[in-house]
Design a protein around this motif. Structure first.
Motif, PDB file in Angstrom:
ATOM      1  N   THR A   1      43.564 -37.588  -8.058  1.00  0.00           N
ATOM      2  CA  THR A   1      43.202 -38.771  -8.835  1.00  0.00           C
ATOM      3  C   THR A   1      44.291 -39.038  -9.873  1.00  0.00           C
ATOM      4  O   THR A   1      45.010 -38.121 -10.299  1.00  0.00           O
ATOM      5  N   ASP A   2      44.407 -40.294 -10.287  1.00  0.00           N
ATOM      6  CA  ASP A   2      45.424 -40.639 -11.287  1.00  0.00           C
ATOM      7  C   ASP A   2      45.266 -39.845 -12.585  1.00  0.00           C
ATOM      8  O   ASP A   2      46.259 -39.360 -13.139  1.00  0.00           O
ATOM      9  N   PRO A   3      44.041 -39.681 -13.130  1.00  0.00           N
ATOM     10  CA  PRO A   3      43.910 -38.865 -14.341  1.00  0.00           C
ATOM     11  C   PRO A   3      44.349 -37.420 -14.118  1.00  0.00           C
ATOM     12  O   PRO A   3      44.944 -36.811 -15.021  1.00  0.00           O
ATOM     13  N   ALA A   4      44.071 -36.860 -12.936  1.00  0.00           N
ATOM     14  CA  ALA A   4      44.498 -35.486 -12.652  1.00  0.00           C
ATOM     15  C   ALA A   4      46.019 -35.389 -12.590  1.00  0.00           C
ATOM     16  O   ALA A   4      46.612 -34.401 -13.046  1.00  0.00           O
ATOM     17  N   ILE A   5      46.663 -36.416 -12.043  1.00  0.00           N
ATOM     18  CA  ILE A   5      48.131 -36.442 -12.008  1.00  0.00           C
ATOM     19  C   ILE A   5      48.688 -36.479 -13.421  1.00  0.00           C
ATOM     20  O   ILE A   5      49.631 -35.748 -13.757  1.00  0.00           O
ATOM     21  N   CYS A   6      48.113 -37.325 -14.253  1.00  0.00           N
ATOM     22  CA  CYS A   6      48.577 -37.426 -15.642  1.00  0.00           C
ATOM     23  C   CYS A   6      48.376 -36.108 -16.382  1.00  0.00           C
ATOM     24  O   CYS A   6      49.243 -35.688 -17.159  1.00  0.00           O
ATOM     25  N   ARG A   7      47.260 -35.450 -16.134  1.00  0.00           N
ATOM     26  CA  ARG A   7      47.010 -34.149 -16.766  1.00  0.00           C
ATOM     27  C   ARG A   7      48.070 -33.136 -16.334  1.00  0.00           C
ATOM     28  O   ARG A   7      48.600 -32.381 -17.150  1.00  0.00           O
ATOM     29  N   GLU A   8      48.392 -33.143 -15.035  1.00  0.00           N
ATOM     30  CA  GLU A   8      49.390 -32.216 -14.519  1.00  0.00           C
ATOM     31  C   GLU A   8      50.769 -32.509 -15.097  1.00  0.00           C
ATOM     32  O   GLU A   8      51.536 -31.581 -15.415  1.00  0.00           O
ATOM     33  N   MET A   9      51.112 -33.778 -15.254  1.00  0.00           N
ATOM     34  CA  MET A   9      52.405 -34.133 -15.840  1.00  0.00           C
ATOM     35  C   MET A   9      52.548 -33.555 -17.244  1.00  0.00           C
ATOM     36  O   MET A   9      53.597 -33.010 -17.612  1.00  0.00           O
ATOM     37  N   VAL A  10      51.503 -33.671 -18.030  1.00  0.00           N
ATOM     38  CA  VAL A  10      51.541 -33.128 -19.398  1.00  0.00           C
ATOM     39  C   VAL A  10      51.680 -31.608 -19.372  1.00  0.00           C
ATOM     40  O   VAL A  10      52.492 -31.023 -20.106  1.00  0.00           O
ATOM     41  N   ARG A  11      50.913 -30.966 -18.509  1.00  0.00           N
ATOM     42  CA  ARG A  11      50.969 -29.502 -18.440  1.00  0.00           C
ATOM     43  C   ARG A  11      52.336 -29.006 -17.983  1.00  0.00           C
ATOM     44  O   ARG A  11      52.868 -28.027 -18.526  1.00  0.00           O
ATOM     45  N   VAL A  12      52.915 -29.686 -16.990  1.00  0.00           N
ATOM     46  CA  VAL A  12      54.207 -29.253 -16.449  1.00  0.00           C
ATOM     47  C   VAL A  12      55.328 -29.450 -17.459  1.00  0.00           C
ATOM     48  O   VAL A  12      56.169 -28.564 -17.661  1.00  0.00           O
ATOM     49  N   HIS A  13      55.341 -30.599 -18.117  1.00  0.00           N
ATOM     50  CA  HIS A  13      56.489 -30.936 -18.967  1.00  0.00           C
ATOM     51  C   HIS A  13      56.308 -30.587 -20.448  1.00  0.00           C
ATOM     52  O   HIS A  13      57.294 -30.319 -21.135  1.00  0.00           O
ATOM     53  N   LEU A  14      55.079 -30.593 -20.908  1.00  0.00           N
ATOM     54  CA  LEU A  14      54.835 -30.291 -22.325  1.00  0.00           C
ATOM     55  C   LEU A  14      54.234 -28.908 -22.531  1.00  0.00           C
ATOM     56  O   LEU A  14      54.055 -28.476 -23.670  1.00  0.00           O
ATOM     57  N   LYS A  15      53.910 -28.235 -21.435  1.00  0.00           N
ATOM     58  CA  LYS A  15      53.406 -26.856 -21.468  1.00  0.00           C
ATOM     59  C   LYS A  15      52.126 -26.712 -22.299  1.00  0.00           C
ATOM     60  O   LYS A  15      51.925 -25.731 -23.004  1.00  0.00           O
ATOM     61  N   ARG A  16      51.265 -27.713 -22.179  1.00  0.00           N
ATOM     62  CA  ARG A  16      49.980 -27.683 -22.890  1.00  0.00           C
ATOM     63  C   ARG A  16      49.022 -28.636 -22.185  1.00  0.00           C
ATOM     64  O   ARG A  16      49.429 -29.416 -21.327  1.00  0.00           O
ATOM     65  N   ASP A  17      47.754 -28.558 -22.583  1.00  0.00           N
ATOM     66  CA  ASP A  17      46.786 -29.525 -22.086  1.00  0.00           C
ATOM     67  C   ASP A  17      46.929 -30.833 -22.866  1.00  0.00           C
ATOM     68  O   ASP A  17      47.371 -30.824 -24.031  1.00  0.00           O
ATOM     69  N   PRO A  18      46.566 -31.939 -22.250  1.00  0.00           N
ATOM     70  CA  PRO A  18      46.668 -33.225 -22.963  1.00  0.00           C
ATOM     71  C   PRO A  18      45.795 -33.272 -24.204  1.00  0.00           C
ATOM     72  O   PRO A  18      44.677 -32.740 -24.206  1.00  0.00           O
TER      73      PRO A  18
END
Length: 229
Positions: A48-65
């Motif tokens: 889902t789009d929200p799950a993709i956005c959550r993963e992007m934050v985790r991968v690049h910012l190393k934290r949960d949104p």
């Protein structure tokens, strides 16, 4: 004739946007977090789009949104889709889809909806270019839930409200190109139809044991035989 409720995935099942979605996500993420090319390390397929956005934050910012970040990313993504989809040179409708949707529409016992990880507004933008949204009177979307089974459950609820009746699990058919589509369909007890029209190989899809497996949906009669019986 027995009534059926059909739930179609969107990307790589109905259409390919020519990478418009990935470019829109990259644009939204860079605008919010100043990090370019974020989707190079994230696979969107079947999510889902929200799950993709959550993963992007985790991968690049190393934290949960943080609160509001997923919503902000989704807003930026949808706004950019309005630019990317009309301009996408590789945009195309997948084999057999127009013919199949026309044939299904002619059958009064069939209720066609979307069961997609796209946000509802994003789905409308993507399908508008090919004028395909007119075939789908209801749906479940990534804007309803982050979980794919929950997206499908919401689609079923809307389909039932429109049809004015309940559908048993085996009167629901989930059509998609990814193992996550098959797994979500199985989670709600639906008949599952996998289509190897996307990047996932037929052999990989077969491992999930869908009820039916097609290379694509170009054989309209063969697809109708599965989707309407």
């Amino acid at each position: 004739m027995a009534q059926k409720l059909l739930l179609f995935d969107l990307d790589w099942t109905l259409i390919y946007t020519g990478g418009a979605g990935v470019r829109a996500l990259d644009h939204a993420f860079e605008k919010l977090f100043k990090i370019p090319g974020a989707m190079k390390q994230v696979s969107p397929d079947g999510k889902t789009d929200p799950a993709i956005c959550r993963e992007m934050v985790r991968v690049h910012l190393k934290r949960d949104p943080w609160e509001g970040e997923i919503e902000a990313l989704c807003r930026g993504y949808v706004e950019r889709l309005k630019v990317e989809v009309p301009a996408a040179e590789g945009y195309r409708v997948l084999p057999g889809i127009p013919q199949l949707l026309e044939a299904l529409t002619a059958r009064g016992e069939i209720w066609m909806g979307l069961g997609t990880g796209n946000l509802e507004e994003g789905a409308r933008i993507k399908l508008a270019r090919a004028d395909l949204m007119r075939y789908f009177r209801f749906g479940g979307y990534g804007s309803d839930a982050e979980s794919r089974p929950d997206v499908l459950r919401r689609a079923v609820q809307r389909g039932e409200a429109l049809a004015g009746r309940r559908f048993s699990a085996r009167e629901v058919v989930v059509i998609g190109d990814n193992i996550r589509d098959v797994e979500a369909g199985k989670a709600i007890g639906a008949i599952t139809v996998a289509v190897a029209s996307g990047p996932m190989p037929r052999e990989e899809l077969a491992k999930t044991s869908p009820d039916h497996l097609f290379k694509d949906l170009s054989d309209t009669q063969a697809a109708l035989n599965v989707l309407t019986l």
